[in-house]
Enzyme design. Sequence first.
Site, PDB file in Angstrom:
ATOM      1  N   ASN A  50      -1.072  39.874 -10.089  1.00 11.88           N
ATOM      2  CA  ASN A  50      -0.259  39.910 -11.300  1.00 11.88           C
ATOM      3  C   ASN A  50      -0.110  38.545 -11.969  1.00 11.88           C
ATOM      4  OD1 ASN A  50      -0.100  42.614 -11.018  1.00 11.88           O
ATOM      5  ND2 ASN A  50       2.000  42.665 -10.226  1.00 11.88           N
ATOM      6  N   CYS A  67       1.257  56.234 -17.188  1.00 14.59           N
ATOM      7  CA  CYS A  67       0.571  56.199 -15.907  1.00 14.59           C
ATOM      8  C   CYS A  67       1.487  56.766 -14.858  1.00 14.59           C
ATOM      9  CB  CYS A  67       0.132  54.782 -15.560  1.00 14.59           C
ATOM     10  SG  CYS A  67       1.473  53.778 -15.023  1.00 14.59           S
ATOM     11  N   ARG A  92       5.935  53.685 -19.398  1.00 15.36           N
ATOM     12  CA  ARG A  92       5.598  52.287 -19.644  1.00 15.36           C
ATOM     13  C   ARG A  92       5.205  52.008 -21.097  1.00 15.36           C
ATOM     14  NH1 ARG A  92       1.994  50.367 -14.645  1.00 15.36           N
ATOM     15  NH2 ARG A  92       2.918  48.356 -15.060  1.00 15.36           N
ATOM     16  N   ASP A 110       7.570  46.361  -6.775  1.00 20.18           N
ATOM     17  CA  ASP A 110       6.237  46.483  -6.163  1.00 20.18           C
ATOM     18  C   ASP A 110       6.280  46.496  -4.631  1.00 20.18           C
ATOM     19  OD1 ASP A 110       5.206  46.556  -8.689  1.00 20.18           O
ATOM     20  OD2 ASP A 110       4.538  44.471  -8.716  1.00 20.18           O
ATOM     21  N   ARG A 149      -7.465  48.381  -6.233  1.00 25.31           N
ATOM     22  CA  ARG A 149      -7.096  47.733  -7.501  1.00 25.31           C
ATOM     23  C   ARG A 149      -6.256  46.498  -7.228  1.00 25.31           C
ATOM     24  NH1 ARG A 149      -4.831  51.657 -12.003  1.00 25.31           N
ATOM     25  NH2 ARG A 149      -4.743  49.587 -12.937  1.00 25.31           N
TER      26      ARG A 149
END
Length: 423
Positions: free
Chosen positions: A24, A118, A123, A310, A402
């Site tokens: 990120n 998503c 979002r 997260d 990912r």
Amino acid sequence: MEEKIIVSNNGPLEGTVKIGGAKNSALPIIAASLLGTEPIILEDVPKLNDVSVFLQVLEHLGSKVEYLDERTIKIDSSNLTSYVTPFDLMSKMRASFLVMGPLLARFGITKTSLPGGCAIGMRPVDLHLKGFKALGAEIVSDSTKIEAKTENGLKGTVLYLDFPSVGATQNIMMAASMAEGETVIENPAKEPEIVDLANFLNKLGGDVKGAGTSTIRIKGVEKLGGTTHPIIPDRIEAATYMVGAAMTKGDVMIENCIVSHISPIIAKLREVGCEVFDMEDEDKVRVVGKGKKLIGANIKTLPYPGFPTDVQAQFMALLSICEGQSTVTETVFENRFMHVDELLKMGAIIATEGKEAQIAGVPKLRGAEVKATDLRAGAALILAGLTAEGETKIGETYHIYRGYDDIIGKLRGLGAKIDRIEE
Ligand code: EPU
């Protein structure tokens, strides 16, 4: 044929794991590389599918991208050729919306597709667009695409974010870095990844102050150049292995982590009964779950420096085997409990209502066929599988790659029985 990850219960995780560069942080910094008119070298870039998709977006826009080694990338955006993003690539990854700020700054115009909803929630991008408008851009959009343009260039302004969105703060910082005059962002995100982006912009010749605090001031400059920049260590990756050490009652040394970035994780692991040795000076932390009784706790996700969303899924996996009741409250995303159904298949006892999940700890989970509903959910299921009775088979593994660089190799290094199979 679908790839699956198979995990078996094999006792405690033990040994040392080295954390890589933060996904990120890497993604916004790759986007910001569009601003530089001289070569940029990025070091410690994690090897991830999201990174390669993002680099393809840059190549489409005219950047020259070269891998100097597996995790060092040279980007030359001196001759950008397009301000229109490749819609097919953009739809693969929400973070690619971060090219909008830099393209608007360089060309005064950009066209892109709207990032879709998503798994973890709708979002929206309203805060990004509000920021661009405040800087003087005109936004034209329909249900699928967005165009932002400015006739007379972006102009510095004072703006307030209704929510400290990470992506909006980054997009606005990048656009403002070449606007005329000063931009002040009130109530910006304070995540370490924001500070890394600010440091990077400053190394390119930008003038960004206050990143990591409640007010960021950006003085626009006419031109940004090049630099060499190492990406900061991934605090979420570190946290994931820390939770793994706790769940397996192991003893793991986490190397290359900035200890202050993971303080909520350290505090909560101590609360559930683990011993955590904080070796801040050496960028290390050791988590000992061996011989400890794990007790339930409550967590509530919040923007930094609160408990990170997260790590919510991984922590829920841990709390599901802690003695007693726990509550998890998710306040950042509206739909980030997709992993609950998967954990239920493994014998966890969890009831959700709105933003809250109530967990009644069980002594042991059991292996099951589950799917990674998003990246962090996938990590949570791997950790759950490491402690469950029998074998756990995880599908939709692409989500995991990912965001986790060599997760299988790193877990094997700690003694985990984990494999990939084609089915
Ligand atoms: N939001 C709005 N309007 C906006 C932007 C955001 O309402 O214009 C809302 C979102 O819908 C969400 C909340 O604000 O409910 C937080 O979103 P934010 O913009 O802060 O998140 P992001 O920039 O889209 C980044 C990370 C996420 C991480 C969040 C929160 C990247 C590439 N992604 O997303 O990472 O969860 O910040 O910390 O940096 C992950 O790594 O698994 C991941 C999802």
